[in-house]
Write a protein that holds these residues in place. Structure first.
Motif, mmCIF file in Angstrom:
data_model
loop_
_atom_site.group_PDB
_atom_site.id
_atom_site.type_symbol
_atom_site.label_atom_id
_atom_site.label_comp_id
_atom_site.label_asym_id
_atom_site.label_seq_id
_atom_site.Cartn_x
_atom_site.Cartn_y
_atom_site.Cartn_z
ATOM 1 N N TYR A 145 -6.425 -1.330 -20.010
ATOM 2 C CA TYR A 145 -5.391 -1.301 -19.159
ATOM 3 C C TYR A 145 -3.947 -1.774 -20.020
ATOM 4 N N VAL A 146 -2.898 -0.983 -19.713
ATOM 5 C CA VAL A 146 -1.680 -1.306 -20.411
ATOM 6 C C VAL A 146 -0.921 -2.417 -19.373
ATOM 7 N N HIS A 147 -0.932 -2.045 -18.436
ATOM 8 C CA HIS A 147 -0.436 -2.972 -17.275
ATOM 9 C C HIS A 147 -1.408 -3.454 -16.251
ATOM 10 N N ILE A 148 -1.195 -4.755 -15.551
ATOM 11 C CA ILE A 148 -2.119 -5.116 -14.805
ATOM 12 C C ILE A 148 -2.207 -4.510 -13.540
ATOM 13 N N SER A 149 -1.168 -3.766 -13.350
ATOM 14 C CA SER A 149 -1.088 -2.948 -11.784
ATOM 15 C C SER A 149 -2.353 -1.972 -11.981
ATOM 16 N N GLN A 150 -2.617 -1.643 -13.229
ATOM 17 C CA GLN A 150 -3.682 -0.618 -13.381
ATOM 18 C C GLN A 150 -5.232 -1.249 -12.971
ATOM 19 N N LEU A 151 -5.264 -2.330 -12.871
ATOM 20 C CA LEU A 151 -6.430 -3.264 -12.305
ATOM 21 C C LEU A 151 -6.211 -3.219 -10.910
ATOM 22 N N GLN A 152 -5.216 -3.462 -10.334
ATOM 23 C CA GLN A 152 -4.883 -3.518 -8.969
ATOM 24 C C GLN A 152 -5.301 -2.250 -8.511
ATOM 25 N N GLU A 153 -4.827 -0.936 -9.102
ATOM 26 C CA GLU A 153 -4.985 0.296 -8.510
ATOM 27 C C GLU A 153 -6.555 0.756 -8.601
ATOM 28 N N ASP A 154 -7.429 0.099 -9.516
ATOM 29 C CA ASP A 154 -8.712 0.443 -9.563
ATOM 30 C C ASP A 154 -9.598 -0.323 -8.329
ATOM 31 N N LEU A 155 -9.056 -1.721 -8.337
ATOM 32 C CA LEU A 155 -9.756 -2.445 -7.306
ATOM 33 C C LEU A 155 -9.414 -1.859 -5.824
ATOM 34 N N ILE A 156 -8.308 -1.147 -5.987
ATOM 35 C CA ILE A 156 -7.882 -0.590 -4.355
ATOM 36 C C ILE A 156 -8.711 0.636 -4.184
ATOM 37 N N LEU A 157 -8.992 1.285 -5.291
ATOM 38 C CA LEU A 157 -9.640 2.267 -5.349
ATOM 39 C C LEU A 157 -11.246 2.110 -4.941
ATOM 40 N N THR A 158 -11.719 0.933 -5.456
ATOM 41 C CA THR A 158 -12.923 0.433 -5.047
ATOM 42 C C THR A 158 -13.207 0.421 -3.451
ATOM 43 N N PHE A 159 -12.043 -0.425 -2.904
ATOM 44 C CA PHE A 159 -12.254 -0.599 -1.503
ATOM 45 C C PHE A 159 -11.924 0.481 -0.536
ATOM 46 N N ARG A 160 -10.837 1.215 -1.241
ATOM 47 C CA ARG A 160 -10.514 2.647 -0.407
ATOM 48 C C ARG A 160 -11.949 3.545 -0.422
ATOM 49 N N ASN A 161 -12.608 3.540 -1.205
ATOM 50 C CA ASN A 161 -13.850 4.632 -1.402
ATOM 51 C C ASN A 161 -14.880 4.042 -0.390
ATOM 52 N N CYS A 162 -15.168 2.644 -0.322
ATOM 53 C CA CYS A 162 -15.899 2.256 0.809
ATOM 54 C C CYS A 162 -15.310 2.658 2.050
ATOM 55 N N CYS A 163 -14.252 2.477 2.518
ATOM 56 C CA CYS A 163 -13.818 2.870 3.514
ATOM 57 C C CYS A 163 -13.705 4.397 3.871
ATOM 58 N N VAL A 164 -13.532 5.337 2.741
ATOM 59 C CA VAL A 164 -13.866 6.574 2.932
ATOM 60 C C VAL A 164 -15.130 7.055 3.445
ATOM 61 N N PHE A 165 -16.069 6.422 2.762
ATOM 62 C CA PHE A 165 -17.425 6.700 2.823
ATOM 63 C C PHE A 165 -18.074 6.291 4.146
ATOM 64 N N ASN A 166 -17.536 5.155 4.527
ATOM 65 C CA ASN A 166 -18.279 4.328 5.958
ATOM 66 C C ASN A 166 -17.294 4.900 6.948
ATOM 67 N N GLN A 167 -17.778 4.620 8.099
ATOM 68 C CA GLN A 167 -16.981 5.040 9.431
ATOM 69 C C GLN A 167 -16.194 3.753 9.678
ATOM 70 N N GLU A 168 -14.859 3.790 10.346
ATOM 71 C CA GLU A 168 -14.152 2.792 10.560
ATOM 72 C C GLU A 168 -14.737 1.679 11.409
ATOM 73 N N SER A 169 -15.663 2.141 12.243
ATOM 74 C CA SER A 169 -16.363 1.089 13.072
ATOM 75 C C SER A 169 -17.781 0.541 12.445
ATOM 76 N N SER A 170 -17.735 0.745 11.297
ATOM 77 C CA SER A 170 -18.840 0.198 10.348
ATOM 78 C C SER A 170 -18.536 -1.198 9.840
ATOM 79 N N GLU A 171 -19.522 -2.091 9.571
ATOM 80 C CA GLU A 171 -19.536 -3.386 8.982
ATOM 81 C C GLU A 171 -18.865 -3.348 7.634
#
Length: 150
Positions: free
Chosen positions: A90-116
């Motif tokens: 990483y050259v910018h700390i925002s790259q870490l933020q983007e990868d963490l958001i990707l981690t959480f977004r992936n979980c949302c994409v894979f699981n249904q909105e009503s899921s735990e």
């Protein structure tokens, strides 16, 4: 409610995407501090991840869903991959933020909105900037462009 924006570009969603958190982009910090802050952020998030959903690659942790996961999630991401494969690049700390958001977004994409798991990922996503700010205060990290602690 979405956090108030305090300057900087918000990490916005694509048009038509679900109602995901809209976070303010992390302010720049010294490049030499990125690994220290990154490890601290990952450690805090790892402690909060009581379900162990984000610590390791989904396909390794849950091989029974690997094929379906890879069909639905184009860019898998997790804390281990970030720490051991990406953090040092990483050259910018925002790259870490983007990868963490990707981690959480992936979980949302894979699981249904009503899921735990969907709700669980959203909670992490919503608190991400608070975790970053906490780490910066604890480590007395100052933004490169601002004179106050973040």
């Amino acid at each position: 409610a979405a956090p108030r924006k305090r300057g900087g570009r918000a990490l916005a969603q694509k048009k038509g995407s679900p109602n995901y958190p809209d976070l303010v982009k992390w302010p720049p910090i010294s490049k030499r501090k990125i690994p220290e802050v990154g490890i601290a952020v990952l450690n805090k998030l790892g402690e909060l991840d009581t379900l162990n959903l984000f610590c390791h690659p989904v396909c390794e942790e849950f091989p029974d869903v690997a094929d379906r996961y890879l069909r639905e999630v184009k860019n898998p991401m997790d804390f281990h991959t970030i720490e051991h494969g990406r953090l040092s690049k990483y050259v910018h700390i925002s790259q870490l933020q983007e990868d963490l958001i990707l981690t959480f977004r992936n979980c949302c994409v894979f699981n249904q909105e009503s899921s735990e798991y969907y709700s669980y990922a959203l909670k992490f996503w919503e608190t991400l900037n608070d975790v970053f700010n906490e780490v910066c205060v604890e480590k007395e990290i100052r933004s490169v462009t601002k004179s106050r602690n973040w």
